[in-house]
Design a protein around this motif. Structure first.
Motif, mmCIF file in Angstrom:
data_model
loop_
_atom_site.group_PDB
_atom_site.id
_atom_site.type_symbol
_atom_site.label_atom_id
_atom_site.label_comp_id
_atom_site.label_asym_id
_atom_site.label_seq_id
_atom_site.Cartn_x
_atom_site.Cartn_y
_atom_site.Cartn_z
ATOM 1 N N LEU A 67 0.848 -0.970 -0.656
ATOM 2 C CA LEU A 67 0.154 -0.383 0.437
ATOM 3 C C LEU A 67 1.383 1.031 -0.034
ATOM 4 C CD1 LEU A 67 -3.179 0.769 0.126
ATOM 5 C CD2 LEU A 67 -2.785 1.106 2.893
ATOM 6 N N ARG A 68 0.642 1.786 -0.667
ATOM 7 C CA ARG A 68 1.577 3.213 -0.719
ATOM 8 C C ARG A 68 3.187 2.948 -1.070
ATOM 9 N NH1 ARG A 68 -0.627 7.978 -2.202
ATOM 10 N NH2 ARG A 68 -2.612 7.654 -0.596
ATOM 11 N N GLY A 69 3.454 1.923 -1.846
ATOM 12 C CA GLY A 69 4.921 1.688 -1.724
ATOM 13 C C GLY A 69 5.373 1.152 -0.546
ATOM 14 N N LYS A 70 4.020 0.429 1.015
ATOM 15 C CA LYS A 70 4.930 -0.002 1.704
ATOM 16 C C LYS A 70 4.426 -1.671 2.180
ATOM 17 C CE LYS A 70 6.268 3.893 3.862
ATOM 18 N NZ LYS A 70 6.216 5.164 5.188
ATOM 19 N N PRO A 71 5.156 -2.675 3.136
ATOM 20 C CA PRO A 71 3.784 -3.804 3.394
ATOM 21 C C PRO A 71 3.116 -3.535 3.555
ATOM 22 C CG PRO A 71 6.369 -4.121 3.028
ATOM 23 C CD PRO A 71 6.472 -2.312 3.109
ATOM 24 N N LEU A 72 1.445 -4.282 3.853
ATOM 25 C CA LEU A 72 0.950 -4.076 4.534
ATOM 26 C C LEU A 72 0.930 -4.466 5.781
ATOM 27 C CD1 LEU A 72 -2.123 -2.375 4.093
ATOM 28 C CD2 LEU A 72 -2.859 -4.669 3.462
ATOM 29 N N ALA A 73 0.815 -3.845 7.079
ATOM 30 C CA ALA A 73 0.810 -4.468 7.890
ATOM 31 C C ALA A 73 -0.129 -3.847 9.041
ATOM 32 C CB ALA A 73 2.404 -3.977 8.864
ATOM 33 N N PRO A 74 -0.596 -5.025 10.222
ATOM 34 C CA PRO A 74 -1.810 -4.468 10.985
ATOM 35 C C PRO A 74 -1.356 -2.846 11.713
ATOM 36 C CG PRO A 74 -1.316 -6.422 11.266
ATOM 37 C CD PRO A 74 0.174 -5.714 10.219
ATOM 38 N N HIS A 75 -2.140 -2.170 11.974
ATOM 39 C CA HIS A 75 -2.428 -1.076 12.817
ATOM 40 C C HIS A 75 -1.321 0.256 12.513
ATOM 41 C CE1 HIS A 75 -3.870 -4.297 15.447
ATOM 42 N NE2 HIS A 75 -3.364 -4.390 16.132
ATOM 43 N N THR A 76 -1.146 -0.404 11.364
ATOM 44 C CA THR A 76 -0.218 1.187 10.693
ATOM 45 C C THR A 76 -1.147 1.662 9.063
ATOM 46 O OG1 THR A 76 1.023 -0.513 9.342
ATOM 47 C CG2 THR A 76 1.806 -0.196 11.559
ATOM 48 N N ALA A 77 -1.853 0.827 8.579
ATOM 49 C CA ALA A 77 -2.582 0.996 7.178
ATOM 50 C C ALA A 77 -3.812 1.722 7.552
ATOM 51 C CB ALA A 77 -2.511 0.032 6.229
#
Length: 255
Positions: A67-77
């Protein structure tokens, strides 16, 4: 438009004591910023599983979600998830329901609250801010649920059959309302639905999934000569029937 979401070779299986049930197999697609994507497929093919992965409620067994160049991670996206039911609490006013997410995330700041007020005024709910959910029509309840989701200014909206609990006439009207709001707010959205007409009339593209374990059988842009048409009017456009027939044929070809 820049790519907001990239899903690359994602697979997922459910594991129980009785064995393994593959749900998704080698799913790859991307979504551009501001795009509206619909996902259709046979019942039980893994559409909701895919949404849960995109919401980072689960992690893929293999593959990547960016997502927007960064790996999707819980509680951050920052992802908004609109469910089949509106889940408005009767003991809270419409306004207090809409700001619930802000309360939970401790974002009751003047800027966020001003944004909520603007959304409620723009989409016809300000006069009902002190009402209870039971005083709203089904369509207005879904509008309130969408504004509650938009209050946190998500980068991506996930819509899991959000109109399925509505009667057909209300459903058509709410489709128009929701599509207009998402377009005006310039949001990127992914809709899962069983309704082919709904998928085509609302989306810029339609992904057609196979039976479980789901793979992508068709990635179909829905291009209408008049780009300003509402979902209701798209259903009457000459292009609509061609897209419907193409998707129907694809779904039934793999029965």
């Amino acid at each position: 438009m820049d790519t907001l979401l990239s899903v690359s070779h994602v697979s997922y299986s459910y594991h129980t004591l009785s064995g393994e049930t593959p749900a998704l197999s080698d799913i790859t697609f991307s979504v551009k910023e501001g795009e509206f994507l619909s996902i259709v497929g046979p019942s039980g093919c893994g559409k909701s599983t895919l949404l849960s992965l995109l919401a980072s409620l689960m992690e893929p067994e293999s593959g990547t979600i960016i997502l927007r160049g960064k790996p999707l991670a819980p509680h951050t996206a920052n992802i908004g998830y609109m469910l089949q039911k509106d889940h408005l609490f009767e003991w809270r006013t419409v306004y207090r329901n809409i700001v619930l997410g802000l309360e939970i995330q401790k974002k009751m700041t003047p800027a966020y609250l001003h944004h909520v007020n603007q959304l409620m005024e723009a989409y016809g709910l300000w006069a009902f801010r002190n009402s209870r959910p039971s005083e709203l029509s089904g369509g207005m309840r879904q509008r309130a649920a969408l504004i509650r989701t938009l209050a946190l200014d998500p980068e991506l909206l996930l819509l899991d059959e959000p109109f399925s609990a509505l009667d057909y006439q209300t459903r058509l009207t709410v489709c128009d309302d929701v599509r207009q709001i998402i377009r005006q707010e310039k949001k990127t959205a992914i809709l899962v639905t069983h309704d082919l007409s709904e998928a085509i009339s609302m989306a810029d593209r339609v992904l057609v999934l196979s039976r479980r374990p789901a793979t992508i059988h068709l990635d179909l842009p829905t291009i209408f000569e008049d780009q300003t048409l509402s979902p209701m009017n798209r259903r009457q456009a000459p292009e609509f029937q061609g897209y419907f027939n193409q998707i129907w044929k694809e779904l039934n070809h793999h029965e």
